[in-house]
Design a protein around this motif. Structure first.
Motif, PDB file in Angstrom:
ATOM      1  N   GLU A   1       0.830  -1.212   0.000  1.00 53.05           N
ATOM      2  CA  GLU A   1       0.000   0.000   0.000  1.00 53.05           C
ATOM      3  C   GLU A   1       0.858   1.252   0.000  1.00 53.05           C
ATOM      4  O   GLU A   1       0.453   2.291  -0.512  1.00 53.05           O
ATOM      5  CB  GLU A   1      -0.906   0.019   1.241  1.00 53.05           C
ATOM      6  N   LYS A   2       2.052   1.132   0.608  1.00 47.18           N
ATOM      7  CA  LYS A   2       2.956   2.278   0.675  1.00 47.18           C
ATOM      8  C   LYS A   2       3.954   2.227  -0.486  1.00 47.18           C
ATOM      9  O   LYS A   2       4.228   1.171  -1.030  1.00 47.18           O
ATOM     10  CB  LYS A   2       3.721   2.260   2.000  1.00 47.18           C
ATOM     11  N   ARG A   3       4.463   3.415  -0.811  1.00 48.18           N
ATOM     12  CA  ARG A   3       5.503   3.483  -1.841  1.00 48.18           C
ATOM     13  C   ARG A   3       6.735   2.672  -1.445  1.00 48.18           C
ATOM     14  O   ARG A   3       7.313   1.980  -2.279  1.00 48.18           O
ATOM     15  CB  ARG A   3       5.881   4.955  -2.060  1.00 48.18           C
ATOM     16  N   ARG A   4       7.128   2.797  -0.178  1.00 48.61           N
ATOM     17  CA  ARG A   4       8.273   2.018   0.302  1.00 48.61           C
ATOM     18  C   ARG A   4       7.826   1.159   1.470  1.00 48.61           C
ATOM     19  O   ARG A   4       7.139   1.633   2.367  1.00 48.61           O
ATOM     20  CB  ARG A   4       9.413   2.940   0.747  1.00 48.61           C
ATOM     21  N   ASP A   5       8.259  -0.104   1.451  1.00 51.38           N
ATOM     22  CA  ASP A   5       7.845  -0.997   2.532  1.00 51.38           C
ATOM     23  C   ASP A   5       8.792  -2.197   2.610  1.00 51.38           C
ATOM     24  O   ASP A   5       9.482  -2.521   1.641  1.00 51.38           O
ATOM     25  CB  ASP A   5       6.418  -1.493   2.297  1.00 51.38           C
ATOM     26  N   PHE A   6       8.813  -2.821   3.786  1.00 48.99           N
ATOM     27  CA  PHE A   6       9.579  -4.044   3.989  1.00 48.99           C
ATOM     28  C   PHE A   6       8.626  -5.129   4.484  1.00 48.99           C
ATOM     29  O   PHE A   6       7.860  -4.893   5.422  1.00 48.99           O
ATOM     30  CB  PHE A   6      10.681  -3.820   5.042  1.00 48.99           C
ATOM     31  N   VAL A   7       8.697  -6.304   3.874  1.00 39.76           N
ATOM     32  CA  VAL A   7       7.803  -7.408   4.231  1.00 39.76           C
ATOM     33  C   VAL A   7       8.649  -8.636   4.569  1.00 39.76           C
ATOM     34  O   VAL A   7       9.461  -9.072   3.746  1.00 39.76           O
ATOM     35  CB  VAL A   7       6.855  -7.751   3.060  1.00 39.76           C
TER      36      VAL A   7
ATOM     37  N   THR B   1      12.951  -2.335  -9.164  1.00 38.69           N
ATOM     38  CA  THR B   1      12.810  -1.318  -8.114  1.00 38.69           C
ATOM     39  C   THR B   1      12.409  -1.981  -6.793  1.00 38.69           C
ATOM     40  O   THR B   1      11.839  -1.325  -5.917  1.00 38.69           O
ATOM     41  CB  THR B   1      11.766  -0.257  -8.506  1.00 38.69           C
ATOM     42  N   ALA B   2      12.678  -3.265  -6.680  1.00 36.90           N
ATOM     43  CA  ALA B   2      12.410  -3.998  -5.446  1.00 36.90           C
ATOM     44  C   ALA B   2      13.628  -4.860  -5.125  1.00 36.90           C
ATOM     45  O   ALA B   2      14.526  -5.016  -5.956  1.00 36.90           O
ATOM     46  CB  ALA B   2      11.163  -4.861  -5.573  1.00 36.90           C
TER      47      ALA B   2
ATOM     48  N   ASP C   1      11.730  -3.542  14.103  1.00 34.38           N
ATOM     49  CA  ASP C   1      11.073  -2.400  13.466  1.00 34.38           C
ATOM     50  C   ASP C   1      11.927  -1.138  13.441  1.00 34.38           C
ATOM     51  O   ASP C   1      11.930  -0.409  12.449  1.00 34.38           O
ATOM     52  CB  ASP C   1       9.752  -2.085  14.185  1.00 34.38           C
ATOM     53  N   GLY C   2      12.624  -0.864  14.555  1.00 36.16           N
ATOM     54  CA  GLY C   2      13.467   0.325  14.589  1.00 36.16           C
ATOM     55  C   GLY C   2      14.540   0.256  13.501  1.00 36.16           C
ATOM     56  O   GLY C   2      14.801   1.238  12.798  1.00 36.16           O
ATOM     57  N   LEU C   3      15.145  -0.914  13.355  1.00 36.67           N
ATOM     58  CA  LEU C   3      16.184  -1.086  12.337  1.00 36.67           C
ATOM     59  C   LEU C   3      15.610  -0.888  10.939  1.00 36.67           C
ATOM     60  O   LEU C   3      16.256  -0.265  10.078  1.00 36.67           O
ATOM     61  CB  LEU C   3      16.822  -2.473  12.457  1.00 36.67           C
ATOM     62  N   LEU C   4      14.427  -1.390  10.693  1.00 38.87           N
ATOM     63  CA  LEU C   4      13.823  -1.212   9.363  1.00 38.87           C
ATOM     64  C   LEU C   4      13.577   0.271   9.089  1.00 38.87           C
ATOM     65  O   LEU C   4      13.766   0.743   7.966  1.00 38.87           O
ATOM     66  CB  LEU C   4      12.535  -2.029   9.250  1.00 38.87           C
TER      67      LEU C   4
ATOM     68  N   PHE D   1      13.645 -10.609   3.751  1.00 40.64           N
ATOM     69  CA  PHE D   1      12.724  -9.504   3.518  1.00 40.64           C
ATOM     70  C   PHE D   1      12.549  -9.207   2.026  1.00 40.64           C
ATOM     71  O   PHE D   1      13.507  -9.286   1.242  1.00 40.64           O
ATOM     72  CB  PHE D   1      13.230  -8.223   4.187  1.00 40.64           C
ATOM     73  N   TYR D   2      11.317  -8.866   1.683  1.00 40.84           N
ATOM     74  CA  TYR D   2      11.030  -8.206   0.412  1.00 40.84           C
ATOM     75  C   TYR D   2      11.082  -6.711   0.675  1.00 40.84           C
ATOM     76  O   TYR D   2      10.389  -6.211   1.568  1.00 40.84           O
ATOM     77  CB  TYR D   2       9.635  -8.612  -0.073  1.00 40.84           C
ATOM     78  N   GLY D   3      11.928  -6.004  -0.063  1.00 41.91           N
ATOM     79  CA  GLY D   3      12.037  -4.553   0.062  1.00 41.91           C
ATOM     80  C   GLY D   3      11.399  -3.892  -1.146  1.00 41.91           C
ATOM     81  O   GLY D   3      11.812  -4.138  -2.280  1.00 41.91           O
ATOM     82  N   GLU D   4      10.397  -3.077  -0.902  1.00 41.58           N
ATOM     83  CA  GLU D   4       9.692  -2.382  -1.986  1.00 41.58           C
ATOM     84  C   GLU D   4      10.073  -0.903  -1.968  1.00 41.58           C
ATOM     85  O   GLU D   4      10.029  -0.273  -0.908  1.00 41.58           O
ATOM     86  CB  GLU D   4       8.177  -2.559  -1.777  1.00 41.58           C
ATOM     87  N   PHE D   5      10.450  -0.366  -3.114  1.00 41.93           N
ATOM     88  CA  PHE D   5      10.856   1.034  -3.187  1.00 41.93           C
ATOM     89  C   PHE D   5      10.018   1.847  -4.171  1.00 41.93           C
ATOM     90  O   PHE D   5      10.241   3.043  -4.344  1.00 41.93           O
ATOM     91  CB  PHE D   5      12.353   1.120  -3.528  1.00 41.93           C
ATOM     92  N   ASP D   6       9.083   1.178  -4.830  1.00 42.36           N
ATOM     93  CA  ASP D   6       8.181   1.866  -5.768  1.00 42.36           C
ATOM     94  C   ASP D   6       6.899   1.035  -5.840  1.00 42.36           C
ATOM     95  O   ASP D   6       6.591   0.393  -6.853  1.00 42.36           O
ATOM     96  CB  ASP D   6       8.855   1.978  -7.144  1.00 42.36           C
ATOM     97  N   GLY D   7       6.156   1.068  -4.751  1.00 40.53           N
ATOM     98  CA  GLY D   7       5.046   0.146  -4.546  1.00 40.53           C
ATOM     99  C   GLY D   7       3.739   0.576  -5.184  1.00 40.53           C
ATOM    100  O   GLY D   7       3.703   1.342  -6.135  1.00 40.53           O
ATOM    101  N   ARG D   8       2.684   0.016  -4.657  1.00 45.95           N
ATOM    102  CA  ARG D   8       1.319   0.275  -5.132  1.00 45.95           C
ATOM    103  C   ARG D   8       1.101  -0.286  -6.536  1.00 45.95           C
ATOM    104  O   ARG D   8       0.290   0.225  -7.298  1.00 45.95           O
ATOM    105  CB  ARG D   8       0.977   1.771  -5.137  1.00 45.95           C
TER     106      ARG D   8
END
Lengths: 141, 141, 141
Positions: free
Chosen positions: A15-21, A49-50, A59-62, A122-129
């Protein structure tokens, strides 16, 4: 051992442009589904872009990662990126994914993910949605 | 060829907080021990504040890496890291290890490490003075 | 499946000190030559001032990468690098290659490179004008 191979995709739409899953449980389940006991598991983002990376599920580290990536490869000013002449505005996402890495290769031992005590995938998203795929390829015996 | 698999750990406890250790001879010995002639060797840090990377065994360059990593991901001010709310003070080590990489995948050919002339495999420690493991997984025939 | 292994080198000598070369067609051809249907393909620079990475074949983006790498790991001032006490002046190239990565591991499925729609494999040169090798190692069945 007979040589075997297994492939499956995971799909993401953040849902967010950038996210970690954290996708560790999904990878563990695919290894069990593959039936492979000893081998290597490749997990790679199929979009440029992921990212797939391994680090701590804290969470703090992310949040630190997110702040740091924005410092090293800022989204603004968007006029800074020649890539944006194509109409895209995700130049920074290509750079952020490069820092974090496209892929992880993980050992499979006795039919399980062979990770260190704090290693989480982790999946790192940098251009989501938008819908994006991750490849999971497992080979072994 | 029959498919084979081999796993072993290497242990490290560096005296310094940050250090680089050339582990090429140890990896070469494990490949010979495995008996695998053709395949892939995965070497990965199992701790998320350490790294496996391949570069030149030149002391000046290793000092350049150390200085550069401190510029890109400084240890101070420690209040900069949300990760430190957990009581840790190694946020920078997580970032430094991300730059240097978690793992290297190396070809095994005719029972030997198949490296370029200056390629050497390093363990990179960014939060030392504790025992940490490295995974060596070799698969092939 | 019977386990098989294949190795071949690619050679590069770029005219410019820094350059990016799309090598996807060459890797695809080697996979077909190998006869391997299911497996993993390791592509790695064998020189420590060059890189293999996967990203978008878009000229503006490649220029963005070049500008960004020079910001993160500048060539000047050359007196900044202890590595240069050896007579080399390519300290920055070692750092740039570290950001971009030594290797890519790519899935092979049904005898083809199994890449996402925009994934292209690049050779990244950061200290060119000399002959350098890239390893292609394919294992599988």
């Amino acid at each position: 051992m007979a040589f075997k191979s297994f492939r499956e995709y995971l799909w993401f739409e953040t849902e967010k442009r950038r996210d970690f899953v954290n996708i560790t449980p999904q990878i563990e389940a695919l290894i069990q589904k593959s039936g492979i006991q000893e081998g290597l598991c490749l997990v790679n983002a199929m979009h440029i872009t992921a990212s797939i990376f391994i680090n701590d599920a804290e969470d703090g580290l992310l949040q630190d990662f997110d702040r740091w990536l924005e410092e090293l490869a800022p989204h603004e000013p968007v006029t800074n990126y020649k890539h944006h002449l194509t109409g895209e505005i995700n130049g920074d996402a290509h750079l952020k994914r490069t820092i974090m890495g496209r892929e992880a290769v993980i050992a499979v031992t006795e039919g399980r993910l062979d990770l260190g005590p704090w290693e989480q995938i982790f999946y790192g998203e940098f251009d989501g949605r938008r819908r994006k795929r991750v490849m999971v390829k497992i080979i072994g015996g």
